[in-house]
Design a protein around this motif. Structure first.
Motif, PDB file in Angstrom:
ATOM      1  N   ALA A   1       0.564  -1.205  -0.027  1.00 30.13           N
ATOM      2  CA  ALA A   1       0.415   0.417   0.225  1.00 30.13           C
ATOM      3  C   ALA A   1       1.079   1.282  -0.004  1.00 30.13           C
ATOM      4  N   SER A   2       1.849   1.085   1.102  1.00 27.73           N
ATOM      5  CA  SER A   2       3.051   2.045   0.393  1.00 27.73           C
ATOM      6  C   SER A   2       3.288   2.746  -0.594  1.00 27.73           C
ATOM      7  N   ILE A   3       3.882   2.080  -1.448  1.00 29.02           N
ATOM      8  CA  ILE A   3       4.411   1.977  -2.532  1.00 29.02           C
ATOM      9  C   ILE A   3       3.566   1.858  -3.619  1.00 29.02           C
ATOM     10  N   ARG A   4       2.343   1.383  -3.585  1.00 33.58           N
ATOM     11  CA  ARG A   4       0.658   2.369  -4.244  1.00 33.58           C
ATOM     12  C   ARG A   4       0.673   3.762  -3.810  1.00 33.58           C
ATOM     13  N   TYR A   5       1.002   4.374  -2.556  1.00 34.18           N
ATOM     14  CA  TYR A   5       0.551   5.533  -2.156  1.00 34.18           C
ATOM     15  C   TYR A   5       1.411   6.312  -2.489  1.00 34.18           C
ATOM     16  N   GLN A   6       3.048   6.069  -2.762  1.00 28.37           N
ATOM     17  CA  GLN A   6       4.036   7.115  -3.215  1.00 28.37           C
ATOM     18  C   GLN A   6       3.925   6.585  -4.533  1.00 28.37           C
ATOM     19  N   THR A   7       3.245   5.665  -5.995  1.00 30.59           N
ATOM     20  CA  THR A   7       3.027   6.537  -6.947  1.00 30.59           C
ATOM     21  C   THR A   7       2.349   6.993  -7.611  1.00 30.59           C
ATOM     22  N   LEU A   8       1.162   6.756  -6.572  1.00 27.60           N
ATOM     23  CA  LEU A   8      -0.133   7.376  -7.594  1.00 27.60           C
ATOM     24  C   LEU A   8       0.234   9.110  -6.772  1.00 27.60           C
ATOM     25  N   ASP A   9       0.860   9.137  -5.423  1.00 30.11           N
ATOM     26  CA  ASP A   9       1.272  10.363  -5.437  1.00 30.11           C
ATOM     27  C   ASP A   9       1.928  11.341  -6.568  1.00 30.11           C
ATOM     28  N   LYS A  10       3.010   9.941  -6.754  1.00 25.38           N
ATOM     29  CA  LYS A  10       4.140  10.803  -8.327  1.00 25.38           C
ATOM     30  C   LYS A  10       3.256  10.842  -9.223  1.00 25.38           C
ATOM     31  N   CYS A  11       2.551  10.018  -9.482  1.00 22.49           N
ATOM     32  CA  CYS A  11       1.881  10.194 -10.675  1.00 22.49           C
ATOM     33  C   CYS A  11       0.335  12.044 -10.435  1.00 22.49           C
ATOM     34  N   PHE A  12       0.064  12.345  -9.214  1.00 22.06           N
ATOM     35  CA  PHE A  12      -1.260  13.021  -9.570  1.00 22.06           C
ATOM     36  C   PHE A  12       0.205  14.631  -9.340  1.00 22.06           C
ATOM     37  N   ARG A  13       1.415  14.120  -8.884  1.00 20.82           N
ATOM     38  CA  ARG A  13       2.388  16.003  -9.032  1.00 20.82           C
ATOM     39  C   ARG A  13       2.903  16.106 -10.333  1.00 20.82           C
TER      40      ARG A  13
ATOM     41  N   LEU B   1      16.451  14.765   1.151  1.00 20.49           N
ATOM     42  CA  LEU B   1      16.676  14.880  -0.737  1.00 20.49           C
ATOM     43  C   LEU B   1      15.538  15.700  -1.329  1.00 20.49           C
ATOM     44  N   LYS B   2      15.462  15.627  -2.620  1.00 19.53           N
ATOM     45  CA  LYS B   2      14.976  16.269  -3.332  1.00 19.53           C
ATOM     46  C   LYS B   2      13.462  15.970  -3.324  1.00 19.53           C
ATOM     47  N   SER B   3      11.946  16.251  -2.659  1.00 19.53           N
ATOM     48  CA  SER B   3      10.996  16.162  -2.812  1.00 19.53           C
ATOM     49  C   SER B   3      10.284  16.085  -3.504  1.00 19.53           C
ATOM     50  N   GLU B   4       9.060  14.873  -4.717  1.00 19.43           N
ATOM     51  CA  GLU B   4       8.766  14.571  -5.947  1.00 19.43           C
ATOM     52  C   GLU B   4       7.868  14.458  -5.636  1.00 19.43           C
TER      53      GLU B   4
ATOM     54  N   SER C   1      -2.122  12.980   5.925  1.00 20.25           N
ATOM     55  CA  SER C   1      -0.971  12.765   6.231  1.00 20.25           C
ATOM     56  C   SER C   1       0.934  11.469   5.864  1.00 20.25           C
ATOM     57  N   ILE C   2       0.116  11.043   4.805  1.00 18.18           N
ATOM     58  CA  ILE C   2       1.104  10.561   4.370  1.00 18.18           C
ATOM     59  C   ILE C   2       1.916  10.745   3.260  1.00 18.18           C
ATOM     60  N   CYS C   3       1.525  11.303   2.213  1.00 19.87           N
ATOM     61  CA  CYS C   3       2.728  12.514   1.477  1.00 19.87           C
ATOM     62  C   CYS C   3       3.271  13.381   2.213  1.00 19.87           C
ATOM     63  N   LEU C   4       2.353  14.123   3.577  1.00 19.44           N
ATOM     64  CA  LEU C   4       3.057  14.745   4.197  1.00 19.44           C
ATOM     65  C   LEU C   4       4.311  14.076   4.923  1.00 19.44           C
ATOM     66  N   TYR C   5       4.479  13.441   5.721  1.00 21.98           N
ATOM     67  CA  TYR C   5       5.399  12.510   6.181  1.00 21.98           C
ATOM     68  C   TYR C   5       6.083  12.133   5.397  1.00 21.98           C
ATOM     69  N   ALA C   6       5.961  11.869   3.620  1.00 23.86           N
ATOM     70  CA  ALA C   6       6.857  11.130   3.339  1.00 23.86           C
ATOM     71  C   ALA C   6       7.742  12.311   2.672  1.00 23.86           C
ATOM     72  N   ALA C   7       7.254  13.519   2.554  1.00 24.14           N
ATOM     73  CA  ALA C   7       8.220  14.837   2.108  1.00 24.14           C
ATOM     74  C   ALA C   7       8.085  15.028   3.086  1.00 24.14           C
ATOM     75  N   ILE C   8       8.177  15.354   4.727  1.00 23.08           N
ATOM     76  CA  ILE C   8       9.170  15.742   5.568  1.00 23.08           C
ATOM     77  C   ILE C   8      10.407  14.738   5.660  1.00 23.08           C
TER      78      ILE C   8
ATOM     79  N   ARG D   1      -2.064  13.728 -18.601  1.00 21.61           N
ATOM     80  CA  ARG D   1      -2.947  13.066 -17.994  1.00 21.61           C
ATOM     81  C   ARG D   1      -2.995  11.458 -17.471  1.00 21.61           C
ATOM     82  N   TYR D   2      -3.247  11.226 -16.325  1.00 21.86           N
ATOM     83  CA  TYR D   2      -2.801   9.819 -16.369  1.00 21.86           C
ATOM     84  C   TYR D   2      -5.119   9.270 -15.721  1.00 21.86           C
ATOM     85  N   TYR D   3      -5.053   7.833 -16.876  1.00 21.06           N
ATOM     86  CA  TYR D   3      -5.978   7.782 -16.358  1.00 21.06           C
ATOM     87  C   TYR D   3      -6.169   6.802 -16.353  1.00 21.06           C
TER      88      TYR D   3
END
Length: 83
Positions: free
Chosen positions: A7-19, A80-83, A66-73, A24-26
């Motif tokens: 789930a963590s890997i999926r969240y990180q991947t989805l976050d990268k796609c949304f950023r 590291l550069k946050s993506e 809070s997941i994405c915020l925690y990863a960025a912090i 445009r991701y379908y």
């Protein structure tokens, strides 16, 4: 491998796609990206459409925001550069 790590890997991947505003991701693209990320990490894929929708719903909720915020912090603390 525990499900929560996947789930963590999926969240990180989805976050990268949304950023990524240049693409445009379908839903099919998001499934493919998550499958690819899981395949690269542990050699197994197989993400369902329903799972992606549930992940997106969770990420939109207060608990998931809070997941994405925690990863960025964490990335900033490590220098590291946050993506």
């Amino acid at each position: 491998m525990p499900t929560n790590k996947n789930a963590s890997i999926r969240y990180q991947t989805l976050d990268k796609c949304f950023r990524d505003f240049t693409h445009r991701y379908y839903i099919e693209d998001l499934i493919a990206k998550c499958d690819e990320a899981l395949q690269n990490y542990n050699g197994t894929g197989g993400v369902s459409r329903r799972q992606i929708f549930d992940d997106i719903k969770y990420m939109e909720s207060e608990a998931g925001s809070s997941i994405c915020l925690y990863a960025a912090i964490t990335a900033m603390e490590k220098g590291l550069k946050s993506e």
